[in-house]
Enzyme design. Structure first.
Site, PDB file in Angstrom:
ATOM      1  N   GLY A 141       0.823  -1.220   0.000  1.00  0.00           N
ATOM      2  CA  GLY A 141       0.000   0.000   0.000  1.00  0.00           C
ATOM      3  C   GLY A 141       0.843   1.251   0.000  1.00  0.00           C
ATOM      4  O   GLY A 141       2.071   1.193   0.067  1.00  0.00           O
ATOM      5  N   ASP A 159       3.678  -5.069  -7.428  1.00  0.00           N
ATOM      6  CA  ASP A 159       3.077  -3.805  -6.993  1.00  0.00           C
ATOM      7  C   ASP A 159       3.609  -2.635  -7.821  1.00  0.00           C
ATOM      8  O   ASP A 159       3.140  -1.513  -7.676  1.00  0.00           O
ATOM      9  CB  ASP A 159       3.336  -3.561  -5.504  1.00  0.00           C
ATOM     10  CG  ASP A 159       4.803  -3.667  -5.140  1.00  0.00           C
ATOM     11  OD1 ASP A 159       5.413  -4.710  -5.467  1.00  0.00           O
ATOM     12  OD2 ASP A 159       5.352  -2.720  -4.553  1.00  0.00           O
TER      13      ASP A 159
HETATM   14  P1  AMP Z   1       8.633   0.805  -3.898  1.00  0.00           P
HETATM   15  O1  AMP Z   1       9.669  -0.254  -3.964  1.00  0.00           O
HETATM   16  O2  AMP Z   1       9.176   2.200  -3.825  1.00  0.00           O
HETATM   17  O3  AMP Z   1       7.649   0.676  -5.003  1.00  0.00           O
HETATM   18  O4  AMP Z   1       7.864   0.601  -2.522  1.00  0.00           O
HETATM   19  C1  AMP Z   1       7.449  -0.628  -2.011  1.00  0.00           C
HETATM   20  C2  AMP Z   1       6.596  -0.432  -0.797  1.00  0.00           C
HETATM   21  O5  AMP Z   1       7.327   0.198   0.247  1.00  0.00           O
HETATM   22  C3  AMP Z   1       5.371   0.439  -1.019  1.00  0.00           C
HETATM   23  O6  AMP Z   1       4.339  -0.061  -0.207  1.00  0.00           O
HETATM   24  C4  AMP Z   1       5.828   1.784  -0.517  1.00  0.00           C
HETATM   25  O7  AMP Z   1       4.769   2.613  -0.126  1.00  0.00           O
HETATM   26  C5  AMP Z   1       6.689   1.392   0.655  1.00  0.00           C
HETATM   27  N1  AMP Z   1       7.692   2.427   0.964  1.00  0.00           N
HETATM   28  C6  AMP Z   1       8.756   2.761   0.227  1.00  0.00           C
HETATM   29  N2  AMP Z   1       9.455   3.740   0.813  1.00  0.00           N
HETATM   30  C7  AMP Z   1       8.824   4.051   1.956  1.00  0.00           C
HETATM   31  C8  AMP Z   1       9.055   4.988   3.011  1.00  0.00           C
HETATM   32  N3  AMP Z   1      10.105   5.818   3.010  1.00  0.00           N
HETATM   33  N4  AMP Z   1       8.182   5.009   4.027  1.00  0.00           N
HETATM   34  C9  AMP Z   1       7.130   4.181   4.056  1.00  0.00           C
HETATM   35  N5  AMP Z   1       6.859   3.283   3.121  1.00  0.00           N
HETATM   36  C10 AMP Z   1       7.689   3.209   2.063  1.00  0.00           C
HETATM   37 MG    MG Z   2       6.106   0.756  -5.717  1.00  0.00          MG
END
Ligand code: AMP
Ligand code: MG
Length: 501
Positions: free
Chosen positions: A90, A252
């Site tokens: 999410g 995702d």
């Molecule tokens: P991503 O690899 O950037 O697509 O992110 C994968 C998951 O990690 C997603 O659910 C993001 O919302 C969460 N996420 C990434 N960076 C952060 C952050 N700094 N704080 C909270 N959630 C994060």
């Molecule tokens: Mg992502």
């Protein structure tokens, strides 16, 4: 033209898909400063770009002052990350502001990235650092200019606070525009919870929003799977044709719309090597350049699994039959992908007609580059130079890229024979090749240089300059030659990109 900040929101996702989000607010930031507004995109969205390119715009795009009618939500999704399933991911650092209808009548999401913690943040701080925000801005604009479906940056602001990463870094918020933010993982989220009514709602929503032509078909959900396979095949082929490596092709990070999304540790390949990986978190090379098509297929299999309850219900009661039908669709991915890839390669090679040996011809040109540190982008450009003449007189620049041009020697006569069989004038062929083979891609050392200047010195000039360059990727300009060159091989060999978190 609207007054500043007047977004005309029409939020169908929030209205129709309860259970797939939580209402949530952006964290207030201490010192918002607008770094960049995408004027062209703002105008496409019917926004008042001039009025938003201001301290007022900084308030809006930091989330400190939300435009009227905004009901921000954090979207829920699940996902396979590097092959392992997480039932709850999410928006951990993102929020959807709402949807607007752009000047072409297309519905577009407007979302923040880096706007603070949400119920989906898990261990994260919900923030984004300036470097990754600028990287996403640059790469998204470059992809768009290259004609590749992508989410785009509308604005970047710095927040006036530091975020803690391997060191303290300036914090930033990216405002992102997308056809939608619905992911393969969105479907997985619903199916793993066994919420069949919501699954049907979600599938119908996606059909309505992205594939309206499927409405009323006999088996719309099987058709949906086919249509998503088709769009993803076309998308990944385009990535491969320009040497783009996404870096984190988790389920995702794959959209139902067929847009590229979530630019984290992505990069363009310099010298041709199918095993190229840049991402520091991809130790196994799962998302290496050459693995992208099979990984897309793998991700689509996860989508098929998530859709299975609908396939079994709508089409027939027989689960086995539904599985067989889904498998049949998934088995077409490779052929769909190859079709688009070859379409792109034919253009890149300046070929007009379709012939039986096209695949071999294209593949062998790539093979000729392997193990020689031949720059992928420049090889096609210099091949366009070569096409200026019917004989070998213009081959010099191309040959110069090769340490050993024996493989090229074997290939060029085949390509020429093929060309000569087509009645296209050399200049015309070269011109057509230059229209599809970019001169400027966001070179890794240029991206790093732009990010470092901004992050370490507060100097945005290199970022601005790079944006201008990549927004016109096909127009060769002598004074920009430094942007067309790869970094020296010694520098690019160990190039790594880090996750945007
Ligand atoms: P991503 O690899 O950037 O697509 O992110 C994968 C998951 O990690 C997603 O659910 C993001 O919302 C969460 N996420 C990434 N960076 C952060 C952050 N700094 N704080 C909270 N959630 C994060
Ligand atoms: Mg992502």
């Amino acid at each position: 033209m609207s007054v500043a900040g007047a977004f005309t929101f029409d939020n169908t996702y929030a209205r129709d898909l309860e259970g797939l989000y939580v209402p949530w607010k952006a964290a207030e930031v201490p010192g918002p400063r607008l770094i960049k507004l995408n004027h062209a995109l703002a105008e496409e969205l019917g926004l008042n770009a001039k009025a938003l390119d201001s301290p007022y715009g900084a308030l809006i795009f930091s989330g400190n002052q939300l435009p009227e009618g905004t009901a921000t939500i954090a979207q829920a999704y699940a996902g396979h990350q590097f092959g392992g399933f997480s039932p709850q991911l999410g928006d951990g650092r993102a929020l959807l502001l709402g949807e607007v209808i752009d000047k072409h009548g297309q519905r577009r999401d407007i979302a923040f990235k880096g706007s603070g913690r949400t119920p989906f943040s898990r261990g994260g701080d919900g923030k984004a650092a300036l470097g990754p925000v600028l990287r996403e801005y640059i790469i998204g604009e470059a992809m768009h200019a290259l004609g590749i479906p992508t989410t785009r940056a509308l604005a970047a602001v710095t927040t006036g606070e530091f975020v803690r990463r391997e060191r303290n870094l300036p914090g930033a918020v990216l405002t992102r525009v997308a056809s939608s933010h619905i992911r393969v993982g969105t479907f997985q989220f619903v199916t793993v919870r066994g919420d069949m009514p919501l699954l049907k709602k979600l599938a119908d929503y996606v059909i309505n929003r992205h594939y309206p032509e499927l409405k009323g078909q006999a088996d719309p959900y099987l058709e949906l799977l086919k249509a998503v396979c088709e769009r993803q095949a076309a998308l990944i082929a385009k990535w491969m044709n320009v040497g783009f490596i996404h870096g984190v092709m988790n389920t995702d990070n794959m959209t139902l719309s067929g847009e590229t999304i979530d630019y984290g540790p992505c990069a363009f390949m310099d010298h041709y090597n199918p095993a190229t990986v840049f991402s520091s978190i991809d130790e196994q090379g799962r998302y290496a350049y050459a693995n992208q098509p099979p990984i897309a297929n793998w991700n689509l299999s996860r989508l098929a699994e998530a859709l299975l309850p609908l396939l079994a219900n709508e089409v027939n009661e027989d689960q086995d039959k539904a599985v067989a039908q889904a498998m049949e669709v998934l088995e077409t991915f490779q052929a769909r992908y190859q079709h688009y890839w070859l379409l792109g390669m034919r253009q890149k090679l300046g070929l007009v007609q379709e012939q039986a040996d096209d695949f071999a011809l294209a593949t062998e040109f790539l093979k000729s580059m392997e193990g020689q540190s031949v720059d992928f982008t420049q090889a096609f450009l210099r091949l366009a130079d070569t096409a200026e003449a019917v004989d070998a007189s213009r081959e010099g620049w191309l040959r110069k890229l090769y340490a050993d041009d024996a493989a090229l020697d074997a290939w060029l006569p085949r390509w020429r024979a093929r060309q000569n069989a087509e009645s296209v004038a050399p200049a015309q062929r070269a011109h057509a090749m230059r229209a599809v083979n970019p001169v400027y891609i966001p070179r890794n050392h240029r991206v790093e240089e732009a990010l470092a200047a901004a992050v370490d010195l507060g100097d945005y000039a290199p970022f601005e300059k790079l944006l201008i360059v990549v927004q016109k990727p096909f127009d060769e300009q002598m004074e920009l030659s430094a942007y067309a060159d790869p970094a020296p091989v010694s520098e690019s060999a160990g190039y790594q990109t880090f996750c945007g978190t």
